[in-house]
Every structure is written in structure tokens, then in C-alpha cells.
Scaffold this motif. Structure first.
Motif, PDB file in Angstrom:
ATOM      1  N   LYS A  68       0.824  -1.206   0.000  1.00  0.00           N
ATOM      2  CA  LYS A  68       0.000   0.000   0.000  1.00  0.00           C
ATOM      3  C   LYS A  68       0.862   1.262   0.000  1.00  0.00           C
ATOM      4  O   LYS A  68       0.564   2.222  -0.688  1.00  0.00           O
ATOM      5  CB  LYS A  68      -0.926   0.021   1.218  1.00  0.00           C
ATOM      6  N   GLU A  69       1.938   1.249   0.774  1.00  0.00           N
ATOM      7  CA  GLU A  69       2.817   2.409   0.855  1.00  0.00           C
ATOM      8  C   GLU A  69       3.514   2.672  -0.478  1.00  0.00           C
ATOM      9  O   GLU A  69       3.584   3.803  -0.948  1.00  0.00           O
ATOM     10  CB  GLU A  69       3.862   2.217   1.962  1.00  0.00           C
ATOM     11  N   GLU A  70       4.042   1.603  -1.087  1.00  0.00           N
ATOM     12  CA  GLU A  70       4.736   1.755  -2.365  1.00  0.00           C
ATOM     13  C   GLU A  70       3.752   2.184  -3.469  1.00  0.00           C
ATOM     14  O   GLU A  70       4.080   2.992  -4.331  1.00  0.00           O
ATOM     15  CB  GLU A  70       5.442   0.463  -2.762  1.00  0.00           C
ATOM     16  N   PHE A  71       2.550   1.632  -3.423  1.00  0.00           N
ATOM     17  CA  PHE A  71       1.503   1.987  -4.382  1.00  0.00           C
ATOM     18  C   PHE A  71       1.265   3.492  -4.342  1.00  0.00           C
ATOM     19  O   PHE A  71       1.275   4.180  -5.362  1.00  0.00           O
ATOM     20  CB  PHE A  71       0.223   1.225  -4.006  1.00  0.00           C
ATOM     21  N   ALA A  72       1.056   4.026  -3.135  1.00  0.00           N
ATOM     22  CA  ALA A  72       0.788   5.454  -2.965  1.00  0.00           C
ATOM     23  C   ALA A  72       1.995   6.298  -3.370  1.00  0.00           C
ATOM     24  O   ALA A  72       1.849   7.316  -4.056  1.00  0.00           O
ATOM     25  CB  ALA A  72       0.402   5.748  -1.520  1.00  0.00           C
ATOM     26  N   GLN A  73       3.180   5.885  -2.968  1.00  0.00           N
ATOM     27  CA  GLN A  73       4.391   6.644  -3.309  1.00  0.00           C
ATOM     28  C   GLN A  73       4.612   6.708  -4.810  1.00  0.00           C
ATOM     29  O   GLN A  73       4.903   7.763  -5.362  1.00  0.00           O
ATOM     30  CB  GLN A  73       5.616   6.028  -2.631  1.00  0.00           C
ATOM     31  N   ARG A  74       4.470   5.573  -5.471  1.00  0.00           N
ATOM     32  CA  ARG A  74       4.663   5.536  -6.930  1.00  0.00           C
ATOM     33  C   ARG A  74       3.616   6.393  -7.644  1.00  0.00           C
ATOM     34  O   ARG A  74       3.933   7.154  -8.540  1.00  0.00           O
ATOM     35  CB  ARG A  74       4.599   4.094  -7.449  1.00  0.00           C
ATOM     36  N   GLY A  75       2.357   6.257  -7.228  1.00  0.00           N
ATOM     37  CA  GLY A  75       1.285   7.024  -7.851  1.00  0.00           C
ATOM     38  C   GLY A  75       1.480   8.523  -7.698  1.00  0.00           C
ATOM     39  O   GLY A  75       1.363   9.283  -8.661  1.00  0.00           O
ATOM     40  N   ASP A  76       1.807   8.961  -6.482  1.00  0.00           N
ATOM     41  CA  ASP A  76       2.016  10.387  -6.238  1.00  0.00           C
ATOM     42  C   ASP A  76       3.233  10.904  -6.996  1.00  0.00           C
ATOM     43  O   ASP A  76       3.205  12.004  -7.551  1.00  0.00           O
ATOM     44  CB  ASP A  76       2.172  10.667  -4.747  1.00  0.00           C
ATOM     45  N   LEU A  77       4.294  10.127  -7.037  1.00  0.00           N
ATOM     46  CA  LEU A  77       5.503  10.544  -7.753  1.00  0.00           C
ATOM     47  C   LEU A  77       5.238  10.707  -9.251  1.00  0.00           C
ATOM     48  O   LEU A  77       5.614  11.720  -9.849  1.00  0.00           O
ATOM     49  CB  LEU A  77       6.638   9.541  -7.534  1.00  0.00           C
ATOM     50  N   ILE A  78       4.560   9.749  -9.853  1.00  0.00           N
ATOM     51  CA  ILE A  78       4.239   9.833 -11.286  1.00  0.00           C
ATOM     52  C   ILE A  78       3.355  11.046 -11.552  1.00  0.00           C
ATOM     53  O   ILE A  78       3.582  11.801 -12.497  1.00  0.00           O
ATOM     54  CB  ILE A  78       3.563   8.539 -11.795  1.00  0.00           C
ATOM     55  N   TYR A  79       2.349  11.268 -10.699  1.00  0.00           N
ATOM     56  CA  TYR A  79       1.464  12.409 -10.898  1.00  0.00           C
ATOM     57  C   TYR A  79       2.238  13.721 -10.799  1.00  0.00           C
ATOM     58  O   TYR A  79       2.110  14.592 -11.659  1.00  0.00           O
ATOM     59  CB  TYR A  79       0.309  12.395  -9.884  1.00  0.00           C
ATOM     60  N   ARG A 107       0.999  16.157 -13.630  1.00  0.00           N
ATOM     61  CA  ARG A 107       0.384  17.360 -13.052  1.00  0.00           C
ATOM     62  C   ARG A 107       0.448  18.575 -13.971  1.00  0.00           C
ATOM     63  O   ARG A 107      -0.543  19.278 -14.147  1.00  0.00           O
ATOM     64  CB  ARG A 107       1.033  17.680 -11.720  1.00  0.00           C
ATOM     65  N   SER A 108       1.587  18.847 -14.565  1.00  0.00           N
ATOM     66  CA  SER A 108       1.732  20.034 -15.410  1.00  0.00           C
ATOM     67  C   SER A 108       0.872  19.963 -16.671  1.00  0.00           C
ATOM     68  O   SER A 108       0.541  20.984 -17.266  1.00  0.00           O
ATOM     69  CB  SER A 108       3.192  20.231 -15.808  1.00  0.00           C
ATOM     70  N   GLN A 109       0.457  18.763 -17.056  1.00  0.00           N
ATOM     71  CA  GLN A 109      -0.369  18.589 -18.254  1.00  0.00           C
ATOM     72  C   GLN A 109      -1.860  18.766 -17.974  1.00  0.00           C
ATOM     73  O   GLN A 109      -2.633  19.031 -18.889  1.00  0.00           O
ATOM     74  CB  GLN A 109      -0.164  17.192 -18.844  1.00  0.00           C
ATOM     75  N   VAL A 110      -2.276  18.604 -16.719  1.00  0.00           N
ATOM     76  CA  VAL A 110      -3.707  18.592 -16.431  1.00  0.00           C
ATOM     77  C   VAL A 110      -4.195  19.687 -15.498  1.00  0.00           C
ATOM     78  O   VAL A 110      -5.387  19.947 -15.455  1.00  0.00           O
ATOM     79  CB  VAL A 110      -4.152  17.223 -15.846  1.00  0.00           C
ATOM     80  N   ILE A 165      -4.039   6.586 -13.229  1.00  0.00           N
ATOM     81  CA  ILE A 165      -2.654   6.401 -13.653  1.00  0.00           C
ATOM     82  C   ILE A 165      -2.276   4.933 -13.540  1.00  0.00           C
ATOM     83  O   ILE A 165      -2.493   4.308 -12.503  1.00  0.00           O
ATOM     84  CB  ILE A 165      -1.703   7.214 -12.749  1.00  0.00           C
ATOM     85  N   ASP A 166      -1.671   4.390 -14.609  1.00  0.00           N
ATOM     86  CA  ASP A 166      -1.112   3.040 -14.549  1.00  0.00           C
ATOM     87  C   ASP A 166       0.286   3.167 -13.952  1.00  0.00           C
ATOM     88  O   ASP A 166       1.168   3.802 -14.529  1.00  0.00           O
ATOM     89  CB  ASP A 166      -1.038   2.420 -15.947  1.00  0.00           C
ATOM     90  N   LEU A 167       0.507   2.576 -12.789  1.00  0.00           N
ATOM     91  CA  LEU A 167       1.772   2.709 -12.083  1.00  0.00           C
ATOM     92  C   LEU A 167       2.952   2.096 -12.826  1.00  0.00           C
ATOM     93  O   LEU A 167       4.090   2.461 -12.571  1.00  0.00           O
ATOM     94  CB  LEU A 167       1.682   2.073 -10.696  1.00  0.00           C
ATOM     95  N   GLU A 168       2.704   1.178 -13.708  1.00  0.00           N
ATOM     96  CA  GLU A 168       3.808   0.509 -14.387  1.00  0.00           C
ATOM     97  C   GLU A 168       4.216   1.193 -15.686  1.00  0.00           C
ATOM     98  O   GLU A 168       5.378   1.151 -16.055  1.00  0.00           O
ATOM     99  CB  GLU A 168       3.460  -0.954 -14.606  1.00  0.00           C
ATOM    100  N   TRP A 227      -3.758   3.956  -9.925  1.00  0.00           N
ATOM    101  CA  TRP A 227      -3.780   4.928  -8.837  1.00  0.00           C
ATOM    102  C   TRP A 227      -4.617   6.108  -9.330  1.00  0.00           C
ATOM    103  O   TRP A 227      -4.465   6.527 -10.467  1.00  0.00           O
ATOM    104  CB  TRP A 227      -2.362   5.386  -8.538  1.00  0.00           C
ATOM    105  N   ILE A 228      -5.536   6.620  -8.502  1.00  0.00           N
ATOM    106  CA  ILE A 228      -6.370   7.741  -8.937  1.00  0.00           C
ATOM    107  C   ILE A 228      -6.096   8.984  -8.096  1.00  0.00           C
ATOM    108  O   ILE A 228      -5.801   8.896  -6.907  1.00  0.00           O
ATOM    109  CB  ILE A 228      -7.878   7.401  -8.941  1.00  0.00           C
ATOM    110  N   VAL A 229      -6.201  10.123  -8.767  1.00  0.00           N
ATOM    111  CA  VAL A 229      -5.950  11.428  -8.151  1.00  0.00           C
ATOM    112  C   VAL A 229      -7.026  12.386  -8.649  1.00  0.00           C
ATOM    113  O   VAL A 229      -7.420  12.317  -9.808  1.00  0.00           O
ATOM    114  CB  VAL A 229      -4.557  11.961  -8.594  1.00  0.00           C
ATOM    115  N   ARG A 230      -7.476  13.290  -7.782  1.00  0.00           N
ATOM    116  CA  ARG A 230      -8.389  14.346  -8.209  1.00  0.00           C
ATOM    117  C   ARG A 230      -7.539  15.585  -8.471  1.00  0.00           C
ATOM    118  O   ARG A 230      -6.782  16.027  -7.609  1.00  0.00           O
ATOM    119  CB  ARG A 230      -9.452  14.647  -7.156  1.00  0.00           C
ATOM    120  N   VAL A 231      -7.667  16.154  -9.656  1.00  0.00           N
ATOM    121  CA  VAL A 231      -6.873  17.319 -10.045  1.00  0.00           C
ATOM    122  C   VAL A 231      -7.189  18.494  -9.121  1.00  0.00           C
ATOM    123  O   VAL A 231      -8.345  18.827  -8.901  1.00  0.00           O
ATOM    124  CB  VAL A 231      -7.152  17.718 -11.515  1.00  0.00           C
TER     125      VAL A 231
END
Length: 90
Positions: A10-21, A26-29, A40-43, A70-74
Motif C-alpha cells: 500500500k505504501e509503495e503503491f501510494a508513493q509511486r502514484g504520487d511521484l508519477i502524478y 500534473r503540469s499537463q492537467v 494512472i497506470d503505475l507501471e 492509482w487515482i488522483v483528483r486534479v
């Protein structure tokens, strides 16, 4: 129906998702998509954006059937909010 197994803690999932975003998406959306959902597809780092969670995930899964999503609200730290809100006065 295929049950997808998580490949990360769970921790790695969240870290990877936030880092990719933060670093790739982020700058695109941010500008015109406030409040929308980014799936976001983490892989692969590939993503889809939509006003609804299910729609964003479905579009992403159409291209990456085995996606670790991983999902994020802009523009928000949270995808959903539970409970009441305190009305802010400016």
C-alpha cells in the motif's frame, strides 16, 4: 471475471502514484481540469482523465488490461471527502 492482484505494498503503491502524478502528469492537467479524476497506470505512467472515476479507469483498462491503477483528483489532495465541511470565511 479476473481478479487483479496488487503488485506493490500500500505504501509503495501510494508513493509511486504520487511521484508519477507530480513529476509527469500534473503540469499537463492542472490548468483546465480542476476537480476531474486522473487514473494512472503505475507501471507504464500512462493515464486517462475524466469527470468520473469509473470512466477514467475503464478508459485506462481498455488500453492496459492489467493496469495497476492509482487515482488522483486534479487540484485536490483527496479523491473523496467523508463527513461535513467547515465553511471557510475569507
Amino acid at each position: 471475471m479476473v481478479v487483479r492482484q496488487p503488485r506493490y505494498s500500500k505504501e509503495e503503491f501510494a508513493q509511486r502514484g504520487d511521484l508519477i502524478y507530480q513529476t509527469q502528469i500534473r503540469s499537463q492537467v492542472e490548468a483546465g481540469d480542476r476537480g476531474k479524476i486522473v487514473a494512472i497506470d503505475l507501471e507504464t505512467g500512462d493515464f486517462e482523465i475524466d469527470a468520473r472515476e469509473i470512466a477514467a479507469c475503464t478508459k485506462l483498462e481498455a488500453r492496459h488490461p492489467d493496469a495497476q491503477i492509482w487515482i488522483v483528483r486534479v487540484g485536490s489532495r483527496h479523491v473523496r471527502r467523508f463527513g461535513g465541511r467547515i465553511k471557510r470565511t475569507v
